[in-house]
Design a protein around this motif. Structure first.
Motif, mmCIF file in Angstrom:
data_model
loop_
_atom_site.group_PDB
_atom_site.id
_atom_site.type_symbol
_atom_site.label_atom_id
_atom_site.label_comp_id
_atom_site.label_asym_id
_atom_site.label_seq_id
_atom_site.Cartn_x
_atom_site.Cartn_y
_atom_site.Cartn_z
ATOM 1 N N GLY A 101 59.850 32.072 16.508
ATOM 2 C CA GLY A 101 59.503 31.379 15.273
ATOM 3 C C GLY A 101 60.727 30.739 14.607
ATOM 4 O O GLY A 101 60.624 30.231 13.492
ATOM 5 N N GLY A 102 61.864 30.796 15.280
ATOM 6 C CA GLY A 102 63.089 30.202 14.735
ATOM 7 C C GLY A 102 63.515 30.845 13.426
ATOM 8 O O GLY A 102 63.980 30.183 12.492
ATOM 9 N N THR A 103 63.379 32.164 13.330
ATOM 10 C CA THR A 103 63.706 32.824 12.073
ATOM 11 C C THR A 103 64.547 34.068 12.336
ATOM 12 O O THR A 103 64.894 34.353 13.479
ATOM 13 C CB THR A 103 62.400 33.143 11.302
ATOM 14 O OG1 THR A 103 62.668 34.091 10.297
ATOM 15 C CG2 THR A 103 61.355 33.735 12.207
ATOM 16 N N GLY A 104 64.896 34.806 11.295
ATOM 17 C CA GLY A 104 65.794 35.943 11.434
ATOM 18 C C GLY A 104 65.060 37.265 11.609
ATOM 19 O O GLY A 104 63.868 37.384 11.345
ATOM 20 N N LEU A 105 65.848 38.270 12.061
ATOM 21 C CA LEU A 105 65.295 39.610 12.253
ATOM 22 C C LEU A 105 66.090 40.603 11.406
ATOM 23 O O LEU A 105 67.315 40.709 11.539
ATOM 24 C CB LEU A 105 65.380 40.003 13.735
ATOM 25 C CG LEU A 105 65.005 41.442 14.082
ATOM 26 C CD1 LEU A 105 63.537 41.722 13.789
ATOM 27 C CD2 LEU A 105 65.306 41.743 15.552
ATOM 28 N N SER A 106 65.389 41.309 10.534
ATOM 29 C CA SER A 106 66.052 42.321 9.716
ATOM 30 C C SER A 106 65.447 43.687 9.994
ATOM 31 O O SER A 106 64.282 43.795 10.356
ATOM 32 C CB SER A 106 65.871 42.013 8.231
ATOM 33 O OG SER A 106 66.378 40.731 7.939
ATOM 34 N N ALA A 107 66.295 44.707 9.818
ATOM 35 C CA ALA A 107 65.810 46.078 9.958
ATOM 36 C C ALA A 107 65.964 46.780 8.618
ATOM 37 O O ALA A 107 66.864 46.462 7.843
ATOM 38 C CB ALA A 107 66.604 46.805 11.029
ATOM 39 N N VAL A 108 65.069 47.724 8.346
ATOM 40 C CA VAL A 108 65.150 48.516 7.125
ATOM 41 C C VAL A 108 65.398 49.954 7.534
ATOM 42 O O VAL A 108 64.668 50.502 8.364
ATOM 43 C CB VAL A 108 63.850 48.412 6.306
ATOM 44 C CG1 VAL A 108 63.958 49.253 5.044
ATOM 45 C CG2 VAL A 108 63.545 46.963 5.964
ATOM 46 N N LEU A 109 66.443 50.549 6.979
ATOM 47 C CA LEU A 109 66.824 51.904 7.376
ATOM 48 C C LEU A 109 67.041 52.760 6.129
ATOM 49 O O LEU A 109 67.835 52.407 5.265
ATOM 50 C CB LEU A 109 68.113 51.828 8.222
ATOM 51 C CG LEU A 109 68.751 53.132 8.699
ATOM 52 C CD1 LEU A 109 67.815 53.901 9.622
ATOM 53 C CD2 LEU A 109 70.071 52.841 9.426
ATOM 54 N N PHE A 110 66.339 53.874 6.056
ATOM 55 C CA PHE A 110 66.483 54.784 4.915
ATOM 56 C C PHE A 110 67.092 56.102 5.385
ATOM 57 O O PHE A 110 66.629 56.689 6.354
ATOM 58 C CB PHE A 110 65.110 55.105 4.293
ATOM 59 C CG PHE A 110 64.400 53.925 3.681
ATOM 60 C CD1 PHE A 110 65.079 52.762 3.355
ATOM 61 C CD2 PHE A 110 63.034 54.000 3.421
ATOM 62 C CE1 PHE A 110 64.416 51.692 2.778
ATOM 63 C CE2 PHE A 110 62.360 52.927 2.843
ATOM 64 C CZ PHE A 110 63.041 51.772 2.524
ATOM 65 N N GLY A 111 68.091 56.564 4.660
ATOM 66 C CA GLY A 111 68.582 57.922 4.888
ATOM 67 C C GLY A 111 69.437 58.102 6.115
ATOM 68 O O GLY A 111 69.400 59.159 6.729
ATOM 69 N N ALA A 112 70.183 57.075 6.517
ATOM 70 C CA ALA A 112 71.092 57.233 7.655
ATOM 71 C C ALA A 112 72.429 56.574 7.324
ATOM 72 O O ALA A 112 72.576 55.924 6.290
ATOM 73 C CB ALA A 112 70.480 56.620 8.908
#
Lengths: 396, 260
Positions: A101-112
């Motif tokens: 899709g020509g877009t970015g990839l983000s990750a969400v990380l809690f507690g590490a």
């Protein structure tokens, strides 16, 4: 509840408490709190001098324009501070969808830790939203859903993926409910519809008897949980650079509290969902002792022991080993089905394994329909022979 | 203690077949049952009532014939049944279903709400947690043991991948249960008589005071685009011969796939 308190604005004057005809407002920690008895009569809205009571439905919408949502997010879950393997699988499919899709990839990380967050970047994330709030040391559904929903509202990703794990399947529904958007459970395949840009979310239904393609055409983000061990990991790149964004929120709270985390001690490897090789036994073993043979083969191959429901129901092996609709869904590289007839309820839990090896006396057994390699024969003859030959090959 | 148990009537999926020509489900002649996980939810509700006293209300959303499921729950010992049935509810996905249930449960003023971990027709496991969110109460999923319960709160074991968590919550709370939790009781003869005579409450859109935009198809963010049959596994290889030959052939394959 369609009515909510903005805790930042609430001064704790208690005006609203008296106004509520159904006693649905109480004071908690000096702030008003709307409990589940709220009938959405909206009386309190006009009573509050601070305008701190807001209508749920009217909160989101300046962004009814779904086109303003951009990018792919994955939720990276952790246990004990260590990222679970599902996160890397999600980065694999997430990267594909983002690139497509020509877009970015983000990750969400809690507690590490930040070190763990960097791993996510090396596995394909462009950006990691990291919260190190101590409330995330244990898994409680409420703070997890509060912060994830708030981040989504702020940053507006178009697609949000999480693992169809005990954690993901428990709290992600709360996030979808909060955001008034669709959520598709336990997807086994994800594609982008070229014409509309909608995410095609493919999942088994009716006990795996059918596959369904689900869309979320008019709401954003489009959310899905993804079955573990179905998606391939992406490319690991030690030198990959990305951004770590510190995330957090005031007023996170949990009304549940984890007192203790207990690892179940078992003399048999039970971590079925992580196993590359699973050796499963069923009613065809005829006897609980048959599982020692199953276990011997599993240990030899470095695999885990699974079972059919019939063997669990017969009391031959604990429920934790059960593979199938009412047990675990597994997707190992190699699955041995020994003395398992292949009821639909079992098949749905293992049929996406890469290679399925079936050993069964009955050539008509439905399990042979999903077999990669089939052996019609007595497992008490075949397995000891196989064990012997593997030992020879390994020179044990 | 006011206990509410959410149940669903489902086709017995082990018996559902696909029409090979059309790729659609053959639903005729498939018996309807209470979702197996919900049986454990009913048992959990009855267990708490026995421990603390109170009332167990079973609630279901579905077509008029779902009343049968409520009567079955009453025959097991539940006190009351509520049927949410309205054409406005038709076509609900998990969002709309949970929203509808939450409006009804709010009227019932529950202290503890039980759901099965998932229904065997949809397998989503989403309705329990979503309902809790709409009710603005906590929830705990995959309960395998109830350690303690009183008006002050509840302590349970939550099944996780590698063991379990001991977790406590204030009331009200919603709990989704797994089969390990208990063994559902059978209906007693007296229970069956009670169930026959029981008056089932029937609630529609007006009774739960919900906006039609939040209900049924209209209120559902997700849509089913199409359904299809799963692909059969291609390239099956049967290993023939004596046990010795069969095992040799398998060894060769295992080497080929680098298992050894």
């Amino acid at each position: 509840m369609p009515v909510k308190i903005n805790r930042d604005k609430c001064t704790g004057c208690e005006e609203c408490v008296a106004s509520c005809p159904v006693s649905a407002i109480e004071m908690k920690d000096g702030k008003a709190f709307i409990n589940e008895y709220c009938e959405a009569c909206m009386t309190c809205l006009s009573v509050c001098p601070e305008g701190a009571i807001i209508e749920f439905d009217k909160e989101a919408p300046e962004d009814t324009d779904i086109k303003s949502y951009k990018g792919v997010w994955i939720f990276a879950e952790q246990r004990g501070g260590k990222i679970s393997s599902i996160a890397y699988e999600l980065l694999g499919i997430g990267r594909k969808l983002a690139d497509g899709g020509g877009t970015g990839l983000s990750a969400v990380l809690f507690g590490a830790s930040e070190t763990e967050a960097e791993e996510l970047i090396k596995w394909g994330a462009d950006k990691v939203y990291l919260s190190q709030d101590r409330i995330f040391e244990q898994f409680n559904d409420e703070p997890y859903s509060q912060l994830l929903a708030s981040l989504i509202k702020e940053h507006k990703p178009e697609t949000v993926l999480a693992g169809a794990t005990p954690i993901g399947r428990s709290f992600i529904p709360r996030v979808a409910a909060r955001l008034r958007t669709g959520l598709t459970a336990d997807c086994t395949s994800l594609e982008i519809d070229k014409e509309t840009g909608n995410l095609l979310q493919i999942r088994p239904a009716f006990g795996g008897n059918i596959m369904a393609t689900i869309l979320c055409p008019n709401n954003r983000p489009q959310m899905a949980t993804v079955r573990p061990r179905v998606m391939k990991r992406g490319q690991y790149d030690e030198g990959r650079k990305g951004e770590i964004v510190k995330a957090g929120k005031e007023g996170l709270f949990s009304r549940t509290r984890v007192l203790e985390t207990v690892k179940e001690v078992s003399d048999i490897t039970v971590n079925l969902q992580e196993a590359n090789i699973i050796v499963s036994g069923g009613r065809g073993l005829g006897d609980p002792k048959g599982f020692s043979l199953i276990q011997e083969l599993a240990e030899l191959l470095g695999g885990a022991v699974g079972s059919s429901r019939a063997a669990v129901d017969a009391g031959w092996i604990p429920y934790r080993h059960q593979v199938g609709q009412t047990g675990k869904t597994v997707c190992p590289t190699i699955y041995f089905a020994c003395g398992i007839s292949g009821a639909v309820q079992h098949l749905v839990g293992m049929q996406s394994s890469d290679i399925i090896i079936v050993i069964n006396k009955n050539p008509e057994a439905p399990i042979f329909n999903v077999a990669t390699y089939g052996i019609v024969g007595d497992l008490y003859e075949i397995i000891p022979l196989l064990i012997k030959k593997i030992k020879e090959a390994k020179e044990i | 203690m006011n206990i509410v148990v959410c149940i669903k009537q489902v086709p017995d999926t082990a018996e559902v077949r696909i029409n090979p020509e059309t790729g659609t489900l053959i639903r005729e002649g498939v018996p309807s049952i209470i979702n197996p996980f919900d049986m454990h939810a009913i048992e959990a509700g009855l267990y708490i009532k026995e421990k603390t006293g109170g009332k167990v209300t079973v609630i279901t959303m579905g077509p008029p014939q779902a009343e049968t499921a409520l009567r079955e729950a009453i025959s097991m010992g539940a006190d009351e049944g509520v049927l949410l049935s309205d054409r406005a509810f038709a076509g609900s996905d998990t969002w709309a279903t949970s929203f509808t249930l939450s409006k009804a449960i709010a009227k019932l003023r529950a202290d503890v709400i039980f759901c099965g971990k998932q229904a065997i027709d949809g397998d989503t496991a989403q309705v329990g947690p979503e309902t809790a969110e709409f009710l603005n109460i906590p929830h705990i999923s995959y309960i395998r043991k109830i350690e303690e319960v009183s008006q002050n709160g509840i302590r349970v074991q939550r099944l996780m991948d590698e063991g379990y968590d001991v977790i406590e919550s204030a009331l009200p709370v919603l709990l989704t249960v797994v089969k390990e939790l208990n063994e559902p009781r059978l209906p007693s003869l007296k229970g069956k008589m009670t169930a026959k005579k029981a008056v089932i409450k029937k609630w529609g859109q007006a009774d739960i005071m919900a906006d039609e935009n939040d209900l049924g198809l209209k209120g559902s963010p997700t849509q089913v685009k199409n359904i299809f049959s799963p692909e059969a596994r291609p390239g099956r290889k049967m290993l023939e011969g004596t046990p010795e030959e069969q095992v040799d052939a398998l060894m060769q394959e295992l080497r080929g796939i680098k298992c050894l």
